[in-house]
Design a protein around this motif. Sequence first.
Motif, PDB file in Angstrom:
ATOM      1  N   VAL A  66      28.526 -10.398 -18.176  1.00  0.00           N
ATOM      2  CA  VAL A  66      29.844 -10.952 -17.890  1.00  0.00           C
ATOM      3  C   VAL A  66      29.768 -12.450 -18.180  1.00  0.00           C
ATOM      4  O   VAL A  66      29.121 -13.198 -17.459  1.00  0.00           O
ATOM      5  N   ARG A  67      30.427 -12.861 -19.254  1.00  0.00           N
ATOM      6  CA  ARG A  67      30.320 -14.244 -19.740  1.00  0.00           C
ATOM      7  C   ARG A  67      31.628 -14.988 -19.511  1.00  0.00           C
ATOM      8  O   ARG A  67      32.695 -14.516 -19.903  1.00  0.00           O
ATOM      9  N   SER A  68      31.545 -16.142 -18.869  1.00  0.00           N
ATOM     10  CA  SER A  68      32.725 -16.984 -18.688  1.00  0.00           C
ATOM     11  C   SER A  68      32.418 -18.392 -19.192  1.00  0.00           C
ATOM     12  O   SER A  68      31.285 -18.863 -19.074  1.00  0.00           O
ATOM     13  N   ARG A  85      23.302 -15.528 -13.265  1.00  0.00           N
ATOM     14  CA  ARG A  85      23.080 -14.795 -12.012  1.00  0.00           C
ATOM     15  C   ARG A  85      22.843 -13.328 -12.354  1.00  0.00           C
ATOM     16  O   ARG A  85      23.605 -12.731 -13.119  1.00  0.00           O
ATOM     17  N   VAL A 125      23.684  -6.049 -13.934  1.00  0.00           N
ATOM     18  CA  VAL A 125      24.789  -6.857 -14.441  1.00  0.00           C
ATOM     19  C   VAL A 125      24.326  -8.313 -14.467  1.00  0.00           C
ATOM     20  O   VAL A 125      23.788  -8.813 -13.481  1.00  0.00           O
ATOM     21  N   TYR A 154      25.574 -12.174 -14.961  1.00  0.00           N
ATOM     22  CA  TYR A 154      26.732 -13.063 -14.964  1.00  0.00           C
ATOM     23  C   TYR A 154      26.308 -14.397 -15.584  1.00  0.00           C
ATOM     24  O   TYR A 154      25.449 -15.092 -15.052  1.00  0.00           O
ATOM     25  N   ARG A 184      27.644 -18.068 -16.820  1.00  0.00           N
ATOM     26  CA  ARG A 184      28.717 -19.064 -16.810  1.00  0.00           C
ATOM     27  C   ARG A 184      28.273 -20.287 -17.593  1.00  0.00           C
ATOM     28  O   ARG A 184      27.244 -20.894 -17.283  1.00  0.00           O
TER      29      ARG A 184
END
Length: 199
Positions: free
Chosen positions: A33-35, A77, A95, A97, A99
């Motif tokens: 999950v890339r932001s 994370r 998963v 994460y 950022r």
Amino acid sequence: MQQVHPHRLRRFLSAALAFALLLVAAPAMADVVRSVSTEYYMVDGTKPAAIVASLKRNSPLNEGDRTYQANTRTDIRTTYKIEQRGDTCRVVDVVIYLRLTYLYPKLKHSVDFETRKWWRTFYRQLEKHELIHGEISTKAAYKLNDTLEKLQPGDCYNYKSTVKVKARKIIDQMKKDQTSYDALTQHGFKQQRNMGKYP
């Protein structure tokens, strides 16, 4: 400040691009999950010389007596579960994460056409440099996910520590890759020298 010859600059940028492409290979399917977000700090001045002076004075990025104009902050994370069956454990539900936060300078005042042209060239070089930092981090996130998902089941006695060691090794390598890239580009200074007399 010595100006870099155009063919040397092209050679350097080609090497930097090749370095980035080598690093960014990642699995096509992965739970990452890339932001991405961008932040700015303000710089004064309406002419290149004054803007450069403000960059050196106002940049929040300092390392000893050196000041950097942009930065990429990486936060990774990792979440997963360890499933136990008898004495055997395995990793499930991985998963990652990721950022990425890019920090760039922003002009505080309106400037004339020539200064705006100079600024756009300067800013593009900053972006090129920092986006490769972001790709290095992205590559590490995918590799971390891939490694944990493919980790073979093992004895539960030390399985959790094995998972942590595998993850730490990838993060440490990411940091080394970031350092190597900065060494190649001198923290982007070589990329920025095509601005002419304003380093």
